[in-house]
Motif scaffolding. Structure first.
Motif, PDB file in Angstrom:
ATOM      1  N   GLU A   1      35.602  36.057  63.130  1.00 29.27           N
ATOM      2  CA  GLU A   1      35.587  35.591  61.750  1.00 29.27           C
ATOM      3  C   GLU A   1      36.015  34.130  61.688  1.00 29.27           C
ATOM      4  OE1 GLU A   1      38.412  36.577  58.143  1.00 29.27           O
ATOM      5  OE2 GLU A   1      37.080  38.291  58.537  1.00 29.27           O
ATOM      6  N   TYR A   2      35.188  33.301  61.043  1.00 25.05           N
ATOM      7  CA  TYR A   2      35.515  31.890  60.857  1.00 25.05           C
ATOM      8  C   TYR A   2      36.207  31.657  59.516  1.00 25.05           C
ATOM      9  CZ  TYR A   2      32.462  30.954  64.865  1.00 25.05           C
ATOM     10  OH  TYR A   2      31.900  30.938  66.116  1.00 25.05           O
ATOM     11  N   MET A   3      35.713  32.331  58.472  1.00 27.19           N
ATOM     12  CA  MET A   3      36.380  32.271  57.172  1.00 27.19           C
ATOM     13  C   MET A   3      36.001  33.525  56.391  1.00 27.19           C
ATOM     14  SD  MET A   3      34.233  29.339  55.133  1.00 27.19           S
ATOM     15  CE  MET A   3      32.470  29.091  55.378  1.00 27.19           C
ATOM     16  N   LYS A   4      36.855  33.898  55.447  1.00 27.85           N
ATOM     17  CA  LYS A   4      36.640  35.121  54.685  1.00 27.85           C
ATOM     18  C   LYS A   4      35.546  34.919  53.658  1.00 27.85           C
ATOM     19  CE  LYS A   4      37.333  39.346  53.543  1.00 27.85           C
ATOM     20  NZ  LYS A   4      35.930  39.433  53.127  1.00 27.85           N
ATOM     21  N   ALA A   5      34.618  35.859  53.597  1.00 26.52           N
ATOM     22  CA  ALA A   5      33.545  35.812  52.615  1.00 26.52           C
ATOM     23  C   ALA A   5      34.038  36.314  51.259  1.00 26.52           C
ATOM     24  CB  ALA A   5      32.362  36.649  53.089  1.00 26.52           C
ATOM     25  N   TYR A   6      33.260  36.055  50.236  1.00 26.02           N
ATOM     26  CA  TYR A   6      33.580  36.509  48.886  1.00 26.02           C
ATOM     27  C   TYR A   6      33.546  38.034  48.835  1.00 26.02           C
ATOM     28  CZ  TYR A   6      33.006  37.070  43.805  1.00 26.02           C
ATOM     29  OH  TYR A   6      33.146  37.436  42.491  1.00 26.02           O
ATOM     30  N   GLN A   7      34.615  38.603  48.273  1.00 26.31           N
ATOM     31  CA  GLN A   7      34.746  40.051  48.138  1.00 26.31           C
ATOM     32  C   GLN A   7      34.506  40.729  49.503  1.00 26.31           C
ATOM     33  OE1 GLN A   7      32.203  41.021  44.749  1.00 26.31           O
ATOM     34  NE2 GLN A   7      33.847  40.505  43.324  1.00 26.31           N
ATOM     35  N   THR A   8      33.639  41.747  49.551  1.00 23.39           N
ATOM     36  CA  THR A   8      33.417  42.489  50.801  1.00 23.39           C
ATOM     37  C   THR A   8      32.001  42.288  51.337  1.00 23.39           C
ATOM     38  OG1 THR A   8      32.980  44.420  49.418  1.00 23.39           O
ATOM     39  CG2 THR A   8      35.156  44.274  50.438  1.00 23.39           C
ATOM     40  N   ARG A   9      31.418  41.136  51.070  1.00 21.14           N
ATOM     41  CA  ARG A   9      30.064  40.870  51.564  1.00 21.14           C
ATOM     42  C   ARG A   9      30.004  40.988  53.086  1.00 21.14           C
ATOM     43  NH1 ARG A   9      27.675  35.679  48.161  1.00 21.14           N
ATOM     44  NH2 ARG A   9      28.012  36.532  46.057  1.00 21.14           N
ATOM     45  N   ASP A  10      30.946  40.342  53.755  1.00 17.39           N
ATOM     46  CA  ASP A  10      30.928  40.358  55.215  1.00 17.39           C
ATOM     47  C   ASP A  10      31.203  41.760  55.757  1.00 17.39           C
ATOM     48  OD1 ASP A  10      33.517  40.309  54.254  1.00 17.39           O
ATOM     49  OD2 ASP A  10      34.226  38.728  55.593  1.00 17.39           O
ATOM     50  N   VAL A  11      32.170  42.467  55.164  1.00 16.61           N
ATOM     51  CA  VAL A  11      32.559  43.784  55.657  1.00 16.61           C
ATOM     52  C   VAL A  11      31.391  44.767  55.602  1.00 16.61           C
ATOM     53  CG1 VAL A  11      34.072  45.756  55.251  1.00 16.61           C
ATOM     54  CG2 VAL A  11      34.984  43.439  55.069  1.00 16.61           C
ATOM     55  N   PHE A  12      30.670  44.779  54.482  1.00 10.73           N
ATOM     56  CA  PHE A  12      29.548  45.713  54.377  1.00 10.73           C
ATOM     57  C   PHE A  12      28.344  45.260  55.198  1.00 10.73           C
ATOM     58  CE2 PHE A  12      32.029  47.496  50.961  1.00 10.73           C
ATOM     59  CZ  PHE A  12      31.753  48.851  51.078  1.00 10.73           C
ATOM     60  N   THR A  13      28.265  43.977  55.507  1.00 13.49           N
ATOM     61  CA  THR A  13      27.233  43.518  56.449  1.00 13.49           C
ATOM     62  C   THR A  13      27.548  44.029  57.849  1.00 13.49           C
ATOM     63  OG1 THR A  13      26.858  41.521  55.118  1.00 13.49           O
ATOM     64  CG2 THR A  13      26.046  41.500  57.388  1.00 13.49           C
ATOM     65  N   TYR A  14      28.814  43.947  58.260  1.00 11.07           N
ATOM     66  CA  TYR A  14      29.211  44.529  59.539  1.00 11.07           C
ATOM     67  C   TYR A  14      28.862  46.015  59.578  1.00 11.07           C
ATOM     68  CZ  TYR A  14      32.464  40.481  59.572  1.00 11.07           C
ATOM     69  OH  TYR A  14      33.025  39.245  59.517  1.00 11.07           O
ATOM     70  N   TRP A  15      29.186  46.683  58.474  1.00 11.41           N
ATOM     71  CA  TRP A  15      28.959  48.130  58.410  1.00 11.41           C
ATOM     72  C   TRP A  15      27.476  48.448  58.590  1.00 11.41           C
ATOM     73  CZ3 TRP A  15      31.795  52.206  59.064  1.00 11.41           C
ATOM     74  CH2 TRP A  15      31.347  53.454  58.636  1.00 11.41           C
ATOM     75  N   GLY A  16      26.615  47.665  57.949  1.00 11.78           N
ATOM     76  CA  GLY A  16      25.183  47.878  58.095  1.00 11.78           C
ATOM     77  C   GLY A  16      24.713  47.704  59.522  1.00 11.78           C
ATOM     78  N   VAL A  17      25.220  46.676  60.205  1.00 10.09           N
ATOM     79  CA  VAL A  17      24.864  46.456  61.611  1.00 10.09           C
ATOM     80  C   VAL A  17      25.324  47.624  62.472  1.00 10.09           C
ATOM     81  CG1 VAL A  17      25.287  44.982  63.621  1.00 10.09           C
ATOM     82  CG2 VAL A  17      24.834  43.943  61.389  1.00 10.09           C
ATOM     83  N   LEU A  18      26.519  48.138  62.193  1.00 14.10           N
ATOM     84  CA  LEU A  18      27.012  49.288  62.956  1.00 14.10           C
ATOM     85  C   LEU A  18      26.085  50.490  62.813  1.00 14.10           C
ATOM     86  CD1 LEU A  18      30.878  49.238  62.320  1.00 14.10           C
ATOM     87  CD2 LEU A  18      29.708  48.867  64.486  1.00 14.10           C
ATOM     88  N   GLN A  19      25.536  50.682  61.628  1.00 11.25           N
ATOM     89  CA  GLN A  19      24.639  51.823  61.426  1.00 11.25           C
ATOM     90  C   GLN A  19      23.349  51.657  62.223  1.00 11.25           C
ATOM     91  OE1 GLN A  19      26.447  54.163  59.941  1.00 11.25           O
ATOM     92  NE2 GLN A  19      27.829  52.398  59.787  1.00 11.25           N
TER      93      GLN A  19
END
Length: 530
Positions: free
Chosen positions: A171-189
């Motif tokens: 992580e370089y910087m935190k994204a707005y809200q949970t945009r990054d977190v749910f993108t990670y989640w999608g890749v995991l799926q």
């Protein structure tokens, strides 16, 4: 969507527990020793941290070592909302250590090494998958170097690396809200759906509203002055004709908990049911739009808020009020009660586009400048009505009057837009698009990806075990059942240059025709139109 930072109050149980604790110790002797005071202090700290730990949701590294730390507090929201979850048979979460400070990934993760290259699909991907080739075309000849990827670390939100089927993120910087977190989640799926099928890769991702790799910076005199004609490859949720950003499905397909938007699979079902609430002819015979009017060009839309004058109802969404009231007036499936729905970009493209198109209403798209992964294959006057911005209110009014005088054709446009969404944007296609764009991108790398220093391994256990309310609810709901029995759909070839030109020319010609109708309706005099 407007990006901003938000702060949330801690859970009330924390203050209640501390209050009870101090009421208890008031009975104790006032002549406590320094040792007992130290013990009490440690107890309070432990209690306080335990209460806060319920809201920890993503481990990331803030140093150059691989030690895991937790950050980004969040609060539970809408605990009264219940969801039905499908049974998960293929993958089982191991949450035995979910309350520990460090949640480690299972040693056998990913759980299967099945290679789906041996399980070909008998289906061809939808036509919009062809745009993958166009997005990656700038790097087809020369390829992608490590230096090109690393040059974006000051601007990107995170770096994603896949090595031997396992994903790692720095992580370089935190994204707005949970945009990054749910993108990670999608890749995991995707990795769980097609384990062992993706090659090693290394990419950077930016989560802001607007794409940022501008074409003009790598052409003409600018390329000569700055010494580079090779744009860096950056993934983003949207792109534009003036940018090089590589388009990737957005986070909302797995849910948007901050505004109570469900994941795509249950929401798609709700939207389909919502379309049956009112048939088209019994719907309100005017256009409807609801959202944040303070973003980008949207203040112009507020001037069209008159059902009597412009046939349009424009509602400015009060997100603070909606949050306090549990988003009871923001149910997307209950907003399909108008014959016409308006889509207008904010700072850039908006996730609302797919929800608007899915309503069976004739969608009025106001001159979009940006696109996501599927919208470039939409055809004006087939899937939507094109609205120009020069005389916005008049253009909207003309579209409504035309539709109410040509109800059969207006219904057909609305149905075609919904059909496109429900048939072409199934979650299986979303995963396959992700797979193919990552797979094709990996082929362009001119180096062997390695795990960056400070990167953290991604796995479902680390993401979905902490008790976090709606965020974890959505993750559990969207976790794939298990490995697919067949491979992803077959990627169609790239467009021929003449075909691409024909598509652009055809869409431009249709929009020009609609504009000509509007001018004819309002008169050709420049003072009545312009």
């Amino acid at each position: 969507m407007r990006e901003s930072s938000s702060s949330f109050p801690p859970h009330n149980n924390t203050s209640n527990a501390i209050h009870k604790f101090w009421n208890t110790i008031k009975c104790c002797s006032s002549s406590s020793t320094s040792a007992s005071f130290l013990f009490i202090s440690l107890f309070i700290c432990t209690l306080f941290f335990t209460q806060w730990s319920h809201y920890i949701y993503f481990p990331h590294s803030t140093s150059t070592t691989n030690s895991l730390q937790f950050s980004n507090w969040t609060t539970l929201s809408n605990n009264n909302i219940s969801h039905d979850y499908p049974k998960k048979d293929g993958y089982v979460l191991n949450c035995s250590s979910s309350k520990a400070l460090t949640i480690t990934c299972p040693p056998n993760y990913p759980p299967s090494n099945r290679n789906h290259k041996n399980f070909p699909s008998n289906q061809t991907c939808p036509d919009y998958f062809r745009w993958i080739h166009e997005d990656l075309k700038p790097w087809k000849k020369e390829g992608i170097t490590r230096e090109m990827v690393e040059s974006l670390k000051e601007k990107a939100h995170f770096r994603l690396v896949i090595v031997n089927g396992t994903a790692y993120v720095k992580e370089y910087m935190k994204a707005y809200q949970t945009r990054d977190v749910f993108t990670y989640w999608g890749v995991l799926q995707v990795l769980k759906l097609y384990p062992g099928a993706l090659p090693d890769l290394d990419l950077v991702f930016q989560c802001h509203d607007k794409p940022s790799i501008m074409k003009k910076q790598y052409r003409g005199w600018r390329a000569f002055v700055f010494g580079s004609r090779d744009p860096p490859p950056q993934f983003h949720y949207c792109g534009g004709d003036s940018t090089f950003d590589i388009v990737f499905p957005d986070w909302s397909f797995w849910g948007w908990p901050e505004v109570n938007v469900k994941p795509w699979v249950p929401l798609e079902k709700d939207l389909a049911e919502g379309n049956t609430m009112k048939n088209w002819t019994s719907r309100e015979p005017f256009a409807f739009w609801k959202g944040n009017l303070r973003n980008g060009p949207r203040p112009k839309l507020a001037k069209c808020n008159s059902v009597n004058k412009w046939n349009a109802q424009i509602i400015d969404q009060d997100w603070i009020k909606e949050s306090r009231e549990g988003f009871k007036d923001s149910d997307l499936s209950k907003q399909c009660v108008h014959r016409y729905k308006i889509y207008m970009e904010g700072n850039a493209w908006s996730v609302s586009e797919k929800y608007i198109l899915a309503c069976d209403s004739m969608s009025l798209l106001i001159d979009p400048k940006y696109y996501d992964f599927f919208t470039r294959s939409l055809v004006p006057m087939k899937h939507y009505w094109p609205v120009n911005t020069m005389r916005l209110c008049k253009s909207i009014n003309f579209a409504i009057n035309w539709g109410n005088n040509n109800t059969k054709k207006a219904q057909e446009i609305g149905k075609e837009g919904s059909k496109y969404i429900f048939e072409q944007i199934k979650i299986e296609n979303v995963y396959d698009y992700m797979f193919h764009v990552l797979n094709e991108y990996a082929k362009l790398l001119k180096y062997k990806p390695t795990i960056p220093e400070g990167a953290v391994e991604l796995c479902s256990d680390r993401f979905a075990c902490s008790p976090m309310g709606l965020e974890t609810t959505y993750k559990i709901e969207t976790m794939v059942n298990g490995p697919s029995e067949q491979g992803p759909c077959e990627l169609p070839p790239s467009y021929e240059p003449l075909t691409l030109k024909s598509i652009h020319d055809q869409n431009a010609k249709i929009k020009e025709q609609v504009l000509a109708w509007e001018k004819e309706n309002y008169g050709w005099s420049w003072w009545t139109w312009w």
